[in-house]
Scaffold this motif. Structure first.
Motif, mmCIF file in Angstrom:
data_model
loop_
_atom_site.group_PDB
_atom_site.id
_atom_site.type_symbol
_atom_site.label_atom_id
_atom_site.label_comp_id
_atom_site.label_asym_id
_atom_site.label_seq_id
_atom_site.Cartn_x
_atom_site.Cartn_y
_atom_site.Cartn_z
ATOM 1 N N VAL B 207 0.888 -1.161 0.000
ATOM 2 C CA VAL B 207 0.000 0.000 0.000
ATOM 3 C C VAL B 207 0.924 1.208 0.000
ATOM 4 C CG1 VAL B 207 -0.285 0.025 2.530
ATOM 5 C CG2 VAL B 207 -1.942 1.190 1.078
ATOM 6 N N CYS B 208 0.652 2.135 -0.877
ATOM 7 C CA CYS B 208 1.597 3.226 -1.123
ATOM 8 C C CYS B 208 0.884 4.570 -1.147
ATOM 9 C CB CYS B 208 2.302 2.976 -2.455
ATOM 10 S SG CYS B 208 3.416 4.295 -2.955
ATOM 11 N N ASP B 209 1.561 5.569 -0.627
ATOM 12 C CA ASP B 209 1.053 6.935 -0.674
ATOM 13 C C ASP B 209 2.139 7.834 -1.239
ATOM 14 O OD1 ASP B 209 -0.803 9.068 -0.054
ATOM 15 O OD2 ASP B 209 0.619 9.629 1.516
ATOM 16 N N MET B 210 1.765 8.691 -2.165
ATOM 17 C CA MET B 210 2.749 9.599 -2.751
ATOM 18 C C MET B 210 2.366 11.043 -2.435
ATOM 19 S SD MET B 210 3.996 7.720 -6.192
ATOM 20 C CE MET B 210 2.543 7.819 -7.246
ATOM 21 N N ALA B 211 3.357 11.909 -2.438
ATOM 22 C CA ALA B 211 3.103 13.315 -2.122
ATOM 23 C C ALA B 211 4.056 14.191 -2.914
ATOM 24 C CB ALA B 211 3.296 13.560 -0.622
ATOM 25 N N LYS B 212 3.636 15.412 -3.134
ATOM 26 C CA LYS B 212 4.490 16.379 -3.816
ATOM 27 C C LYS B 212 4.579 17.626 -2.948
ATOM 28 C CE LYS B 212 1.745 15.995 -7.418
ATOM 29 N NZ LYS B 212 1.062 16.105 -8.720
ATOM 30 N N PRO B 213 5.778 17.987 -2.501
ATOM 31 C CA PRO B 213 5.914 19.153 -1.618
ATOM 32 C C PRO B 213 5.510 20.455 -2.300
ATOM 33 C CG PRO B 213 7.884 17.784 -1.543
ATOM 34 C CD PRO B 213 7.041 17.274 -2.675
ATOM 35 N N ILE B 232 7.787 12.280 -3.194
ATOM 36 C CA ILE B 232 7.766 11.451 -1.984
ATOM 37 C C ILE B 232 6.874 10.246 -2.227
ATOM 38 C CG2 ILE B 232 7.093 11.377 0.460
ATOM 39 C CD1 ILE B 232 7.497 14.456 0.497
ATOM 40 N N ALA B 233 7.370 9.080 -1.852
ATOM 41 C CA ALA B 233 6.525 7.889 -1.880
ATOM 42 C C ALA B 233 6.809 7.061 -0.640
ATOM 43 C CB ALA B 233 6.785 7.066 -3.139
ATOM 44 N N SER B 234 5.734 6.601 0.000
ATOM 45 C CA SER B 234 5.861 5.810 1.229
ATOM 46 C C SER B 234 4.994 4.575 1.067
ATOM 47 C CB SER B 234 5.368 6.606 2.435
ATOM 48 O OG SER B 234 5.977 7.884 2.482
ATOM 49 N N ALA B 235 5.548 3.430 1.423
ATOM 50 C CA ALA B 235 4.789 2.193 1.235
ATOM 51 C C ALA B 235 4.976 1.217 2.379
ATOM 52 C CB ALA B 235 5.202 1.531 -0.071
ATOM 53 N N LEU B 236 3.901 0.539 2.712
ATOM 54 C CA LEU B 236 3.948 -0.631 3.583
ATOM 55 C C LEU B 236 3.943 -1.842 2.666
ATOM 56 C CD1 LEU B 236 1.079 0.392 6.070
ATOM 57 C CD2 LEU B 236 3.450 1.204 5.997
ATOM 58 N N MET B 237 4.615 -2.905 3.083
ATOM 59 C CA MET B 237 4.652 -4.070 2.198
ATOM 60 C C MET B 237 4.737 -5.392 2.946
ATOM 61 S SD MET B 237 8.468 -3.634 0.516
ATOM 62 C CE MET B 237 7.789 -2.439 -0.633
ATOM 63 N N LYS B 238 4.324 -6.429 2.229
ATOM 64 C CA LYS B 238 4.445 -7.809 2.686
ATOM 65 C C LYS B 238 5.350 -8.532 1.699
ATOM 66 C CE LYS B 238 1.095 -7.759 5.886
ATOM 67 N NZ LYS B 238 1.444 -7.870 7.327
ATOM 68 N N LEU B 239 6.326 -9.245 2.205
ATOM 69 C CA LEU B 239 7.241 -9.970 1.329
ATOM 70 C C LEU B 239 6.866 -11.452 1.258
ATOM 71 C CD1 LEU B 239 10.717 -8.438 2.279
ATOM 72 C CD2 LEU B 239 8.893 -7.530 0.860
ATOM 73 N N GLU B 240 7.327 -12.069 0.198
ATOM 74 C CA GLU B 240 7.045 -13.489 -0.018
ATOM 75 C C GLU B 240 7.613 -14.370 1.100
ATOM 76 O OE1 GLU B 240 6.775 -15.666 -4.265
ATOM 77 O OE2 GLU B 240 8.828 -15.342 -3.558
ATOM 78 N N ASN B 241 8.724 -13.900 1.685
ATOM 79 C CA ASN B 241 9.362 -14.697 2.745
ATOM 80 C C ASN B 241 8.701 -14.515 4.112
ATOM 81 O OD1 ASN B 241 10.164 -12.225 3.658
ATOM 82 N ND2 ASN B 241 12.354 -12.641 3.594
ATOM 83 N N GLY B 242 7.577 -13.783 4.150
ATOM 84 C CA GLY B 242 6.858 -13.633 5.412
ATOM 85 C C GLY B 242 7.167 -12.359 6.168
ATOM 86 N N MET B 243 8.199 -11.659 5.787
ATOM 87 C CA MET B 243 8.523 -10.405 6.463
ATOM 88 C C MET B 243 7.518 -9.314 6.092
ATOM 89 S SD MET B 243 12.600 -10.104 5.650
ATOM 90 C CE MET B 243 12.911 -8.659 6.685
ATOM 91 N N SER B 244 7.331 -8.394 7.024
ATOM 92 C CA SER B 244 6.657 -7.149 6.679
ATOM 93 C C SER B 244 7.713 -6.060 6.613
ATOM 94 C CB SER B 244 5.612 -6.802 7.741
ATOM 95 O OG SER B 244 6.247 -6.624 8.996
#
Lengths: 372, 372, 372, 372
Positions: B207-213, B232-244
């Motif tokens: 899930v990603c959010d972008m911004a422009k100053p 600016i881009a900020s993202a939360l993610m889930k990896l295939e190996n189980g990590m967040s």
């Protein structure tokens, strides 16, 4: 002002910390009358008396209601586990006492709302223990932002990490039960949110993801039980002031001991801060010569209020407990009716809790949610 | 192996960097035959000849197709702006040349896919310029993770920040046009994603959010034009190996010059890294004595391969250009058919681009998306 | 200018480093003609030919005199052990070659004097390998001092530490014999003295103390032999410009890998530098606001000449070998007669050696000594 | 033990600091009885009363002799300027009081000797205010040295720097008069010497050089007066335990605020510490894997005694005033006859002063001198 009579309920980490603050506040700050440590409450009378001797209180009770009922007590320090806050806080306020309540307010939002309502009705000072907002560095950062030293703000990142849950071998405990709350959201996220509140204002929208490094933990009897709380929470957010940002917390972060790392970006510079080295902050400004631009590591000193009340020499450093002394002084100013006092009261505290519950809701629902 | 004939197309930042790498690789690494700098291509013949003299190439052309057609050219270094990559890369591969193509592959996913297909069909080495994976510190971190030195991984955070877009007074330019891509996602996010690829594996959901100053910027003619890309881009993610994890990038971050900050958390420790000080990394392990646990700042040295090929003494430091020399050596190993070579080819590169497009899609749609 | 023909004698650490510099210099600096790597000399012919292939030289000889006699060689890179410098350097100068000689000049002062005399007589460029003076950060510091950015200088401290002699188990070797010189004074002190020379000027008086952590070391045959050199040297000094200072060196300093730590104090600020992070320096100026004063960590970038010749983006970092490329470029400028070239020639080098010998004399005599 | 009655003479920086310590000590340390703040002495009665109210003392006098004579006073905190120490200290000891005297003992060695003699004769606790030896980090370093964690020690360097004399515009004051002592030797050198005393033992021989950045300073009436004290002192030294070392101090070091930087080298590792970040230290040990060796930044926590008495969570940080609370607790242990108490008494303190005077003698004589 006249001397204040103090009651203390709870004597764990924060209970001792409150006692130290009440003890020191008048010596550190010349404008504060010396509080009287009147009445200490603990779970049983024997423990209460032992602690009262240790912490310098005149009286002790095994029943917290006696502390609240004590006519010499003007203000109650409430440092019991969160689940006891609502009943005790509301009782103290209804008894006409001022209240210094450790954060967060309560496990459930409705309880926190009831506490807020009681505070409004009582008209007494009701202040939460968000001590990280009190450091000279964070205060100076606040002034720099107000002066637009780094220009118009556009983005911020904040992280809070410790490692007290990082050991996979730690057995299942009450903090792994859902009854204790969400996990890192309650333990940690409220602290960065208190900094967001004083530095930037309200949070409008969030998307949050939570994770648990260890799905189950050992029970005393040899079996294992699923962990019901989340040690890690990560969120993207939009603030009311137009900034975007991220809030990342982790109570299983090996190596981190008391990290609250803040990054603030503006149109004319940026500011960095880390609570593990809270006697300093870093400032980058574009007004420096291009060949000389860099983050300045500013060490706290007497020029950063209220450092000088503790030590007249710069770079000597305040400690964690000193932050509570500052908070105690601000509480006293609040009790005295000073509207400039820097505190997080029950109104602002409720907003923090509202954001925490929104983050949890986002995790459950799997998308962006509005805080209100 | 026999000497390799090199063609270079493009002579900007990365063009010079490739030339330096081709020049140095055989002197640094004793096992590599000395490449011949055969043919340089630029936008016009006069510039091409000037650059060929400066960069040490034997021939020059104002038409890139001549570089690709040159029978003495075995491998083509492609360092033109991204939008030219697809046509040139596919032509080079179809001409039977090996390819060293700067990142990212192409502005559009379909183009990148076509490049990948061409590489598969040609059966030639097709390597992308993800040089940050090549540093001794990142390689050592990879080994530590493989050895489970910090236990089972559960969480990671990665940030990439610079400030070349931070000045609000910078006029509107091509990087502010949507035609150039998304903004920081293309410029920056691909680099952290290359580290994620080699250290952790694939990304599943984001899930990603972008911004422009700065919503608009000045035009040369005095007006202002809305900015179409996101700094600016900020993202939360889930990896295939189980990590967040989280991936946060900002090309308007005043004070940051070449930051790629990595935090890796496992059940037995953690690892920190920052590209601004890429000759060191920090390691925390729980096997140290409790009174002596802390982040070790490990300075790169000959014990961290391939540092020793550059300098036999530890702590003396490699530079950014040295990373490209390592990459060049790995490319040559790949050309020679060495399957152990550490490169990001077009297959892995396409996966990175897929994730970037997923992040952009998430921003548009306002919620979590699957990468595939 | 016309292309320069290069001869290289010696192919150890510094030999490879010189080869890399000759290879890269014309690509990095657009104003420099591409040198021709003509002739390499090593101890025997077979090794010489192998190294010539590895390092890209056209010819090779097992006799260094042939390198010097080669009419296509314009400049000789001399990277053999110190004891061979005098004979080879004087022969090269007498043969009319320019000379790039690694530091220090020679074990004995009289030899160094003879080298200096030969250089004066030959009228050729004779430059020593003091590469630490070439970094963008040190150059910027020099500019700041010249501009009196930190006011009038009054004190400086400089330390140089590594740990390659720190292991008590390292067997007795040639560096433990008195024939190799004094120890850390020759290995290390000359480097800080080169920085003192370019930043502050001449040393007038010194008092020095030397120490050896391990009085004896194991011999291959099982016995032990007393160590005759000193790993640690500490000195107080007075400079010609009125500053006082300290110079502390230690080649048995566990944990230090390439430290050269500099502290400069003036009436308006101070400057810090550490070679282990030589892409940055720290500047404190009293002209900053009192609440915002602190050391600025300035990351090297294109605004710090000659960083931009390597990388156009700031904060990406140069490596140790890049410093030698800068030195090589300055050497070429010197060969071309450019008096602005930043080099340490044999005259300035002799002054450094004079100070080293004065330090040793002070240790023997047990008190202050004059350098001249 | 029974409660201790406290008298305080002097209420400047250290006076307030002592008051805070007496106030907090029993709350922090559960094994200490709560002291009674009995009697405060200041230069005049009005000031004394005001301060007594602020600092929480029951009685006040404008005559320090009344404090000493007060039968309820068991221990005297002496925080007046150094020149008053001898008379007051000896009077207090002769009156049978325990004594907590700020450092250094006295401007003249003979006075310090008389104080030491008085303490011996009185048989009372006589403890000096060397608080830097009390931090959890320095204590842990002491334990590591005792365990030979870094092997056999061979070298150390220690620096103490601040900038309160760095401003050339500061007018001439009493600290510039020879009557105040030597300058930085008295202000600063005694602190590093206290660390040397507890960590390494006695100093045998020294050679010292002193400097003054500003030869004269402005007088209030418009003229200028020569400065008679020295802001900078640098010394080489030999310790009784065989180590060599350096001690460098500077009270005109712009940018330094409370720096006490320590470097300790042994045969198996090294340790670094800086008082500006006194809640951490750095440890390098050769027993770590070669690829993982580096300085560990260890954050103080409950595992480092007596941190846990203040805060149960690691990494939260103690402040400068907390060190004085620890010192106060050690003083109480000393009063109670505990021989394990960590204090610097008048015997050890006299040794520190002896070294300071030897350093000054070395500067005057221009060579090495024996401390005894």
């Amino acid at each position: 002002m006249k001397s204040i009579g103090v009651g203390l309920i709870g004597t764990g980490f924060m209970g001792k910390c409150h006692a130290l603050a009440w003890n020191a506040v008048a010596t550190v700050f010349p404008d504060v009358a010396r509080p009287r440590l009147v009445h200490l409450g603990e779970a049983d009378g024997e423990l209460a008396h032992r602690r009262a001797t240790e912490l310098g209180f005149a009286r002790a009770s095994g029943d917290w209601r006696k502390v609240i009922a004590d006519p010499e007590v003007d203000v109650v320090s409430l440092t019991t586990p969160n689940q006891f806050h609502p009943e005790m806080a509301i009782a103290a306020l209804e008894a006409g006492k001022h209240l210094w309540c450790e954060k967060p307010m309560a496990p459930h939002f409705a309880e926190a709302e009831a506490m807020r309502d009681a505070a409004r009705k009582a008209g007494k000072a009701a202040v939460l223990g968000y001590n990280y907002i009190q450091s000279p560095a964070i205060r100076q950062i606040g002034r720099l932002l107000a002066e637009k030293k780094v220009g118009d703000l556009n983005h911020m990142r904040i992280e809070m990490d410790e490692d007290f849950m990082a050991d996979a071998e730690t057995p299942f405990g009450w903090k792994h039960e859902a009854a204790s709350g969400y996990g890192a959201l309650d333990d940690f996220a409220v602290h960065p949110l208190s900094l967001i509140a004083v530095l930037f204002g309200r949070v409008l929208r969030v998307v949050c993801d939570m994770a648990k490094p260890y799905p189950d933990r050992a029970l005393a009897d040899g079996g294992r039980r699923p962990v019901e709380t989340w040690d890690i929470a990560s969120a993207l957010m939009k603030l009311e002031n137009g900034m975007s940002g991220t809030l990342l917390v982790n109570r299983s972060a090996w190596g981190r001991k008391g990290r609250i790392a803040l990054q603030i970006f503006g149109s004319k510079g940026s500011i960095l801060f880390d609570q593990e080295r809270f006697n300093e902050f870093q400032l980058y400004v574009t007004s420096d010569e291009p060949t000389e631009q860099g983050y300045r590591t500013v060490l706290a000193g007497p020029q950063h209020e209220p450092y000088g009340a503790f030590v007249p020499a710069p770079g000597h450093g305040l400690g964690f407990n000193d932050l509570k002394v500052v908070e105690c002084r601000e509480l006293i100013r609040r009790i005295e009716g000073d509207r400039q006092a820097r505190t997080i009261g029950f109104d602002e505290g409720l907003e923090i809790e509202r954001t925490v519950h929104a983050m949890a809701r986002s995790h459950e629902q799997g998308g962006w949610v509005n805080v209100r």
